[in-house]
Design a protein around this motif. Structure first.
Motif, PDB file in Angstrom:
ATOM      1  N   ALA A 111      28.801  28.091  44.363  1.00 48.39           N
ATOM      2  CA  ALA A 111      29.894  28.678  45.133  1.00 48.39           C
ATOM      3  C   ALA A 111      29.984  30.176  44.816  1.00 48.39           C
ATOM      4  CB  ALA A 111      31.219  28.003  44.781  1.00 48.39           C
ATOM      5  N   TYR A 112      30.750  30.878  45.643  1.00 47.46           N
ATOM      6  CA  TYR A 112      31.069  32.270  45.328  1.00 47.46           C
ATOM      7  C   TYR A 112      32.168  32.292  44.272  1.00 47.46           C
ATOM      8  CZ  TYR A 112      28.334  34.183  49.173  1.00 47.46           C
ATOM      9  OH  TYR A 112      27.302  34.573  49.995  1.00 47.46           O
ATOM     10  N   VAL A 113      32.029  33.163  43.300  1.00 45.85           N
ATOM     11  CA  VAL A 113      33.037  33.297  42.244  1.00 45.85           C
ATOM     12  C   VAL A 113      33.384  34.764  42.078  1.00 45.85           C
ATOM     13  CG1 VAL A 113      32.213  31.245  41.032  1.00 45.85           C
ATOM     14  CG2 VAL A 113      31.318  33.499  40.388  1.00 45.85           C
ATOM     15  N   ARG A 114      34.545  35.011  41.494  1.00 48.80           N
ATOM     16  CA  ARG A 114      34.965  36.401  41.238  1.00 48.80           C
ATOM     17  C   ARG A 114      33.991  37.092  40.299  1.00 48.80           C
ATOM     18  NH1 ARG A 114      40.077  34.046  41.247  1.00 48.80           N
ATOM     19  NH2 ARG A 114      39.895  33.600  39.024  1.00 48.80           N
ATOM     20  N   ILE A 115      33.752  38.344  40.569  1.00 48.86           N
ATOM     21  CA  ILE A 115      32.912  39.150  39.684  1.00 48.86           C
ATOM     22  C   ILE A 115      33.695  39.522  38.429  1.00 48.86           C
ATOM     23  CG2 ILE A 115      31.782  41.401  39.424  1.00 48.86           C
ATOM     24  CD1 ILE A 115      31.014  41.172  42.408  1.00 48.86           C
ATOM     25  N   VAL A 116      34.957  39.890  38.610  1.00 53.09           N
ATOM     26  CA  VAL A 116      35.779  40.374  37.497  1.00 53.09           C
ATOM     27  C   VAL A 116      36.316  39.204  36.682  1.00 53.09           C
ATOM     28  CG1 VAL A 116      37.855  41.674  36.858  1.00 53.09           C
ATOM     29  CG2 VAL A 116      36.399  42.476  38.740  1.00 53.09           C
ATOM     30  N   ARG A 117      36.068  39.267  35.381  1.00 45.73           N
ATOM     31  CA  ARG A 117      36.583  38.253  34.457  1.00 45.73           C
ATOM     32  C   ARG A 117      37.596  38.847  33.477  1.00 45.73           C
ATOM     33  NH1 ARG A 117      32.685  33.790  34.085  1.00 45.73           N
ATOM     34  NH2 ARG A 117      33.368  33.391  31.960  1.00 45.73           N
ATOM     35  N   GLU A 118      37.646  40.171  33.400  1.00 47.81           N
ATOM     36  CA  GLU A 118      38.623  40.836  32.540  1.00 47.81           C
ATOM     37  C   GLU A 118      39.233  42.016  33.284  1.00 47.81           C
ATOM     38  OE1 GLU A 118      38.785  43.494  28.470  1.00 47.81           O
ATOM     39  OE2 GLU A 118      37.464  41.750  28.484  1.00 47.81           O
ATOM     40  N   LEU A 119      40.536  42.010  33.418  1.00 47.57           N
ATOM     41  CA  LEU A 119      41.278  43.075  34.092  1.00 47.57           C
ATOM     42  C   LEU A 119      42.112  43.825  33.067  1.00 47.57           C
ATOM     43  CD1 LEU A 119      42.617  44.576  36.504  1.00 47.57           C
ATOM     44  CD2 LEU A 119      44.173  42.606  36.708  1.00 47.57           C
ATOM     45  N   TYR A 120      41.995  45.151  33.071  1.00 44.74           N
ATOM     46  CA  TYR A 120      42.754  45.995  32.143  1.00 44.74           C
ATOM     47  C   TYR A 120      43.576  46.977  32.977  1.00 44.74           C
ATOM     48  CZ  TYR A 120      43.660  49.402  28.405  1.00 44.74           C
ATOM     49  OH  TYR A 120      44.257  50.257  27.496  1.00 44.74           O
TER      50      TYR A 120
END
Length: 579
Positions: A111-120
């Protein structure tokens, strides 16, 4: 399935304006297409767009879903109480659209998944951090399509954890659309349909329980005195296909080596493209050091919510307070203008460093006059040898480095360089020696090979470090020279390095270093100490991270500056002129 949007350039600002606003064409298109005004409050610091990641695709429907979920919530306080929680344009443009819109195909998840796993997100007070965190928490718990989502908010004490959890609980309780779907209890918010929950934690043990975290909200990172809780949370997301760790904070005072400092420094390095990590996305709103703290233009620049929250009158009152004492000014700069009040100006800028990259072909250095500098202080971390080759024709120096680290230290270096250390090892820029401490035999063999290859005049070293190795090299007739690391000895070569870099240009670099990314990382870490007389020296204690390659270069330059300058023809230097 995610699909890439088509951008209609006639409807978008030109490339220069998009660059000024720090918006990708896809996000700008999304804002225009959805009738959302383009915000004119770009962050001071922003990591590269997740859209630069290989295979990145922008899915506008995912952003729509997040904004819709936010709109089902209701404000619980102040003049907007009872009204739908609609994200501000700047929150959509710089946070929600980049984080939730950019996806890529994952074969494991099929499936398509979010690229970003950590947001600051680093933003001054009163810019809606708590509301943003609450909306994200409820979305990730109830609407992200994840079964059994374990979502948490983390703080260092139970009381502090409640500061984040209670507003989220009130949001859930006040939303009519959520009443049939969530159960807000005293210490947890349940979403029975998906078996998910959101709860506060305040200890490593709490983060370890279950250890299958889908989303974590970490508020006010600078309040965390140690990194253990944050690191435990990050390692607890490993089994999720698209987890998200959200750090929302205000600036600290500039303390080095704190968990805040490490995260902030990493975001700044990513923004400067010192290394790459597409899974990390960060934005920082703050005033520049030279900005007047008491004018409206600066308040607007540092506060993306300016005019709504915080209001002009609120910041005016805080500015008036700040004029009364240095302590109040420092507080105003940090809390309301996002300034790390103890942050130092860079002695060597990356701009000047990049201007001097220059191509260095080691195969053409054989037989060249060379001066070395050894930095062997950290036997369990990084060790460095720098060779400088004077170039009397072009001026300045060619530079190459030998870098070593114990093999057992590579994982730790990866954590501090967003995985770049392993790349440096694969590319041969960093040699991983066996074990958990420095293997001096590797270093000795490399020095001896270099002695055969180059016309080595001297090798400078700190007499307080690695005595057995330097004694062995001296016994083998290597031209070892003690170079003490104090102000008197280090100031002239460090200032000369700065002078050469500032003098150099891409067309005529004066300190040609080949753009070695491992060395670039250490240059960007450099902080200097200064004595009352204005002398400077590299300061490992105050530097953001390792600077061994820079210390080695300064030591080598100290030796190179002792060489006799070649005598030029009077015709060459313009001393005689025939007319």
């Amino acid at each position: 399935m995610a699909t890439r949007t088509t951008t209609r350039s006639a409807e978008l600002p030109d490339a220069d304006e998009l660059e000024r606003l720090k918006l990708s064409p896809e996000v700008a298109w999304y804002l225009r297409d959805r009738g959302i005004p383009l915000p004119d409050c770009p962050p001071l610091i922003q990591t590269p767009s997740p859209g630069e990641a290989p295979g990145a695709v922008f899915d506008p429907d995912r952003v729509d879903k997040v904004i819709k979920a936010f709109s089902l919530l209701r404000h619980t306080q102040g003049q907007w109480a009872g009204q739908p929680l609609r994200p501000d344009p700047w929150q959509v443009a710089y946070i929600l659209a980049p984080v939730f819109g950019w996806v890529r195909w994952d074969d494991d998840a099929d499936a398509y998944v979010r690229i970003v796993r950590e947001l600051y997100v680093d933003v001054p007070r009163k810019n809606g951090k708590s509301t943003l965190a609450g909306g994200l928490a409820i979305y990730m718990t109830c609407a992200d399509g994840e079964s059994g989502a374990q979502c948490i908010t983390a703080a260092t004490t139970k009381e502090q954890a409640g500061f984040v959890f209670e507003p989220v609980k009130k949001l859930a309780e006040a939303a009519p659309a959520l009443k049939r779907h969530v159960k807000p209890l005293k210490g947890v918010i349940l979403h029975p349909k998906s078996g998910s929950y959101f709860k506060p934690i305040s200890s490593v043990a709490g983060a370890q329980h279950g250890a299958n975290i889908h989303c974590a909200i970490i508020d006010e990172l600078h309040e965390h005195k140690t990194p253990e809780l944050v690191e435990t949370i990050e390692t607890g997301t490993g089994s999720r296909r698209q987890p998200l760790v959200v750090i929302i904070t205000t600036a600290d005072s500039g303390k080095r080596e704190s968990v805040y400092d490490r995260k902030r420094q990493r975001v700044e390095k990513l923004a400067r493209r010192v290394f790459e990590a597409s899974s990390v996305y960060g934005v920082v709103w703050a005033a520049d050091r030279d900005d007047d703290p008491h004018v409206e233009e600066t308040w607007r620049k540092a506060n993306p919510g300016y005019g709504v929250s915080p209001t002009r009158s609120y910041l005016q009152s805080k500015s008036d307070e700040a004029k009364q004492s240095p302590a109040d000014l420092a507080k105003f700069l940090r809390l309301h203008l996002g300034r790390r009040t103890k942050q130092e100006t860079k002695f060597i800028t990356l701009e000047s460093w990049h201007c001097n990259a220059g191509l260095v072909d080691e195969s053409k250095l054989a037989g060249r006059e060379a001066y070395g500098g050894l930095d062997l202080a950290a036997t369990s971390d990084l060790l460095a040898l720098c060779w400088l080759f004077p170039d009397d024709e072009r001026g300045g120096f060619d530079a190459i480095w030998r870098l070593w680290t114990p093999e057992d230290n590579v994982d730790a270096l990866d954590q501090r360089t967003a995985g770049a250390a392993s790349v440096w090892v694969r590319e041969g820029l960093l040699v991983a020696t066996p074990g958990n401490v420095a293997d001096y035999d590797y270093i000795q063999l490399q020095v001896e090979r270099d002695l055969d290859a180059f016309d080595v005049r001297s090798i400078g070293f700190d007499p307080w470090s690695a005595v057995p190795l330097t004694n062995k090299l001296a016994e083998s007739e290597a031209p070892m020279v003690k170079v003490r690391q104090g102000f008197v000895t280090m100031s002239p070569p460090l200032k000369e390095l700065q002078r050469l870099l500032l003098k150099g240009t891409p067309e005529r670099p004066m300190f040609r270093h080949g753009g070695n990314p491992a060395v670039t990382w250490m240059v960007d870490n450099l902080a200097v100490a200064m004595d009352p007389a204005g002398n400077v020296k590299p300061d490992k204690a105050r530097s953001a991270e390792k600077i061994d390659a820079v210390s080695a270069a300064v030591t080598a330059l100290s030796e190179a500056m002792t060489r006799e300058q070649p005598v030029k023809s009077a015709y060459e230097d313009g001393g005689l002129e025939v007319v």
